[in-house]
Structure formats: structure tokens, C-alpha cells
Design a protein around this motif. Structure first.
Motif, PDB file in Angstrom:
ATOM      1  N   PRO A  42       0.918  -1.176  -0.024  1.00  0.00           N
ATOM      2  CA  PRO A  42       0.076   0.142   0.050  1.00  0.00           C
ATOM      3  C   PRO A  42       0.723   1.098   0.153  1.00  0.00           C
ATOM      4  O   PRO A  42       0.457   2.340  -0.353  1.00  0.00           O
ATOM      5  CB  PRO A  42      -0.745  -0.051   1.240  1.00  0.00           C
ATOM      6  N   GLU A  43       2.067   1.181   0.504  1.00  0.00           N
ATOM      7  CA  GLU A  43       2.833   2.528   0.483  1.00  0.00           C
ATOM      8  C   GLU A  43       3.970   2.531  -0.502  1.00  0.00           C
ATOM      9  O   GLU A  43       4.744   3.185  -0.451  1.00  0.00           O
ATOM     10  CB  GLU A  43       3.533   2.388   1.981  1.00  0.00           C
ATOM     11  N   GLY A  44       3.811   1.246  -1.284  1.00  0.00           N
ATOM     12  CA  GLY A  44       4.952   0.956  -2.479  1.00  0.00           C
ATOM     13  C   GLY A  44       4.767   1.909  -3.709  1.00  0.00           C
ATOM     14  O   GLY A  44       3.571   2.259  -4.170  1.00  0.00           O
ATOM     15  N   LEU A  45       5.823   2.599  -4.040  1.00  0.00           N
ATOM     16  CA  LEU A  45       5.877   3.617  -4.896  1.00  0.00           C
ATOM     17  C   LEU A  45       7.249   3.479  -5.636  1.00  0.00           C
ATOM     18  O   LEU A  45       8.305   3.802  -4.966  1.00  0.00           O
ATOM     19  CB  LEU A  45       5.473   4.890  -4.617  1.00  0.00           C
ATOM     20  N   PHE A  46       7.288   3.557  -7.092  1.00  0.00           N
ATOM     21  CA  PHE A  46       8.359   3.773  -7.500  1.00  0.00           C
ATOM     22  C   PHE A  46       8.336   4.474  -8.823  1.00  0.00           C
ATOM     23  O   PHE A  46       7.233   4.490  -9.707  1.00  0.00           O
ATOM     24  CB  PHE A  46       8.890   2.190  -8.282  1.00  0.00           C
ATOM     25  N   ARG A  47       9.145   5.423  -9.039  1.00  0.00           N
ATOM     26  CA  ARG A  47       9.481   6.274 -10.215  1.00  0.00           C
ATOM     27  C   ARG A  47      10.589   6.605 -10.710  1.00  0.00           C
ATOM     28  O   ARG A  47      11.546   6.474  -9.559  1.00  0.00           O
ATOM     29  CB  ARG A  47       8.608   7.674  -9.951  1.00  0.00           C
ATOM     30  N   THR A  48      10.830   6.436 -11.986  1.00  0.00           N
ATOM     31  CA  THR A  48      11.948   6.778 -12.389  1.00  0.00           C
ATOM     32  C   THR A  48      12.098   7.523 -13.780  1.00  0.00           C
ATOM     33  O   THR A  48      10.934   7.430 -14.436  1.00  0.00           O
ATOM     34  CB  THR A  48      12.701   5.736 -12.750  1.00  0.00           C
ATOM     35  N   ASP A  49      12.886   8.551 -14.139  1.00  0.00           N
ATOM     36  CA  ASP A  49      12.874   9.250 -15.344  1.00  0.00           C
ATOM     37  C   ASP A  49      14.161   9.049 -16.063  1.00  0.00           C
ATOM     38  O   ASP A  49      15.206   9.187 -15.493  1.00  0.00           O
ATOM     39  CB  ASP A  49      12.576  10.702 -15.123  1.00  0.00           C
ATOM     40  N   LEU A  50      14.301   8.441 -17.296  1.00  0.00           N
ATOM     41  CA  LEU A  50      15.292   8.109 -18.003  1.00  0.00           C
ATOM     42  C   LEU A  50      15.394   8.401 -19.353  1.00  0.00           C
ATOM     43  O   LEU A  50      14.531   8.892 -20.018  1.00  0.00           O
ATOM     44  CB  LEU A  50      15.736   6.625 -17.616  1.00  0.00           C
ATOM     45  N   SER A  51      16.652   8.153 -20.280  1.00  0.00           N
ATOM     46  CA  SER A  51      16.631   8.630 -21.394  1.00  0.00           C
ATOM     47  C   SER A  51      16.093   7.432 -22.792  1.00  0.00           C
ATOM     48  O   SER A  51      15.908   7.915 -23.479  1.00  0.00           O
ATOM     49  CB  SER A  51      18.218   8.761 -21.738  1.00  0.00           C
ATOM     50  N   SER A  52      15.691   6.267 -22.321  1.00  0.00           N
ATOM     51  CA  SER A  52      15.187   5.554 -23.137  1.00  0.00           C
ATOM     52  C   SER A  52      14.185   4.447 -22.530  1.00  0.00           C
ATOM     53  O   SER A  52      14.237   4.267 -21.316  1.00  0.00           O
ATOM     54  CB  SER A  52      16.377   4.738 -23.503  1.00  0.00           C
ATOM     55  N   ALA A  53      13.352   3.877 -23.079  1.00  0.00           N
ATOM     56  CA  ALA A  53      12.172   2.854 -22.625  1.00  0.00           C
ATOM     57  C   ALA A  53      13.009   1.819 -22.065  1.00  0.00           C
ATOM     58  O   ALA A  53      12.312   1.257 -21.033  1.00  0.00           O
ATOM     59  CB  ALA A  53      11.230   2.520 -23.897  1.00  0.00           C
ATOM     60  N   GLU A  54      14.067   1.132 -22.743  1.00  0.00           N
ATOM     61  CA  GLU A  54      14.719   0.172 -22.253  1.00  0.00           C
ATOM     62  C   GLU A  54      15.253   0.329 -20.923  1.00  0.00           C
ATOM     63  O   GLU A  54      15.190  -0.468 -19.924  1.00  0.00           O
ATOM     64  CB  GLU A  54      15.810  -0.500 -23.259  1.00  0.00           C
ATOM     65  N   ALA A  55      16.010   1.365 -20.813  1.00  0.00           N
ATOM     66  CA  ALA A  55      16.594   1.913 -19.388  1.00  0.00           C
ATOM     67  C   ALA A  55      15.407   1.906 -18.288  1.00  0.00           C
ATOM     68  O   ALA A  55      15.676   1.465 -17.189  1.00  0.00           O
ATOM     69  CB  ALA A  55      17.282   3.202 -19.509  1.00  0.00           C
ATOM     70  N   CYS A  56      14.119   2.446 -18.755  1.00  0.00           N
ATOM     71  CA  CYS A  56      13.027   2.327 -17.777  1.00  0.00           C
ATOM     72  C   CYS A  56      12.418   0.987 -17.400  1.00  0.00           C
ATOM     73  O   CYS A  56      12.408   0.517 -16.321  1.00  0.00           O
ATOM     74  CB  CYS A  56      11.965   3.204 -18.263  1.00  0.00           C
ATOM     75  N   VAL A  57      12.643   0.010 -18.468  1.00  0.00           N
ATOM     76  CA  VAL A  57      12.321  -1.310 -18.033  1.00  0.00           C
ATOM     77  C   VAL A  57      13.131  -1.909 -16.932  1.00  0.00           C
ATOM     78  O   VAL A  57      12.910  -2.457 -16.212  1.00  0.00           O
ATOM     79  CB  VAL A  57      12.080  -2.145 -19.440  1.00  0.00           C
ATOM     80  N   GLU A  58      14.368  -1.656 -17.454  1.00  0.00           N
ATOM     81  CA  GLU A  58      15.457  -2.436 -16.788  1.00  0.00           C
ATOM     82  C   GLU A  58      15.505  -1.785 -14.977  1.00  0.00           C
ATOM     83  O   GLU A  58      15.742  -2.434 -14.318  1.00  0.00           O
ATOM     84  CB  GLU A  58      16.929  -2.043 -17.346  1.00  0.00           C
ATOM     85  N   ALA A  59      15.454  -0.524 -15.124  1.00  0.00           N
ATOM     86  CA  ALA A  59      15.211   0.176 -13.645  1.00  0.00           C
ATOM     87  C   ALA A  59      14.105  -0.490 -12.911  1.00  0.00           C
ATOM     88  O   ALA A  59      14.261  -0.785 -11.555  1.00  0.00           O
ATOM     89  CB  ALA A  59      15.341   1.420 -13.851  1.00  0.00           C
ATOM     90  N   THR A  60      13.064  -0.763 -13.639  1.00  0.00           N
ATOM     91  CA  THR A  60      11.959  -1.169 -12.754  1.00  0.00           C
ATOM     92  C   THR A  60      11.889  -2.589 -12.389  1.00  0.00           C
ATOM     93  O   THR A  60      11.648  -2.944 -11.267  1.00  0.00           O
ATOM     94  CB  THR A  60      10.733  -1.146 -13.981  1.00  0.00           C
ATOM     95  N   LEU A  61      12.741  -3.452 -13.353  1.00  0.00           N
ATOM     96  CA  LEU A  61      13.067  -4.857 -12.907  1.00  0.00           C
ATOM     97  C   LEU A  61      13.900  -4.905 -11.697  1.00  0.00           C
ATOM     98  O   LEU A  61      13.701  -5.780 -10.879  1.00  0.00           O
ATOM     99  CB  LEU A  61      13.681  -5.643 -14.163  1.00  0.00           C
ATOM    100  N   GLU A  62      14.929  -4.153 -11.632  1.00  0.00           N
ATOM    101  CA  GLU A  62      15.847  -3.808 -10.723  1.00  0.00           C
ATOM    102  C   GLU A  62      15.324  -3.409  -9.313  1.00  0.00           C
ATOM    103  O   GLU A  62      15.478  -3.912  -8.376  1.00  0.00           O
ATOM    104  CB  GLU A  62      17.137  -2.866 -11.194  1.00  0.00           C
ATOM    105  N   HIS A  63      14.197  -2.398  -9.263  1.00  0.00           N
ATOM    106  CA  HIS A  63      13.460  -2.281  -8.230  1.00  0.00           C
ATOM    107  C   HIS A  63      12.876  -3.363  -7.679  1.00  0.00           C
ATOM    108  O   HIS A  63      12.671  -3.648  -6.335  1.00  0.00           O
ATOM    109  CB  HIS A  63      12.702  -1.045  -8.490  1.00  0.00           C
ATOM    110  N   LEU A  64      11.981  -3.894  -8.493  1.00  0.00           N
ATOM    111  CA  LEU A  64      11.347  -5.146  -8.275  1.00  0.00           C
ATOM    112  C   LEU A  64      12.117  -6.265  -7.563  1.00  0.00           C
ATOM    113  O   LEU A  64      11.774  -6.607  -6.563  1.00  0.00           O
ATOM    114  CB  LEU A  64      10.471  -5.810  -9.283  1.00  0.00           C
TER     115      LEU A  64
END
Length: 73
Positions: A42-64
């Protein structure tokens, strides 16, 4: 894993996901992803702003993975 597969996987686990490309930002951090709720808690939130779609996917997977939530387990 592509962005659609990741978004579907997260949605199946109750998460809300926003994946955005913003052309007004120029060449820098044009892509953004926000993941909240569901498997992140319920308190979980992840946000990232990066230069490519692929970088966003990778950062999300790393956070997960850091939260012991992964589509690969």
C-alpha cells in the motif's frame, strides 16, 4: 521482457503502472515509469525518469528484484 509484458505482469498483481514518453523534455530524461500499489504494498511507489524505454524497463525490474518481486521467479 518488453514494456507491455512488464505492464501486464504488474497489473495482474494489482499494481498501477504509467509508462510515458514526453517529447517536450528533449533528449535527456524523456521516458518515465511509475509503479504503485499491488505487489509493492500500500505504501509502495517507484518512479524513474530516464533517457530510453529500455532503461526504464531495466530500472523497474531492478527495483522489483530489490523488493523480492520479480517476473523471473
Amino acid at each position: 521482457m518488453d514494456v507491455v509484458e512488464l505492464m501486464e505482469w504488474l497489473a495482474e498483481r494489482g499494481c498501477s503502472v504509467v509508462f510515458k514518453a514526453d517529447g517536450e523534455r528533449g533528449q535527456g530524461q524523456r521516458w518515465m515509469v511509475i509503479v504503485s500499489g499491488g505487489a509493492l504494498g500500500p505504501e509502495g511507489l517507484f518512479r524513474t525518469d530516464l533517457s530510453s524505454a529500455e532503461a526504464c524497463v531495466e530500472a523497474t525490474l531492478e527495483h522489483l528484484a530489490s523488493r523480492q518481486v520479480s517476473p523471473f521467479t
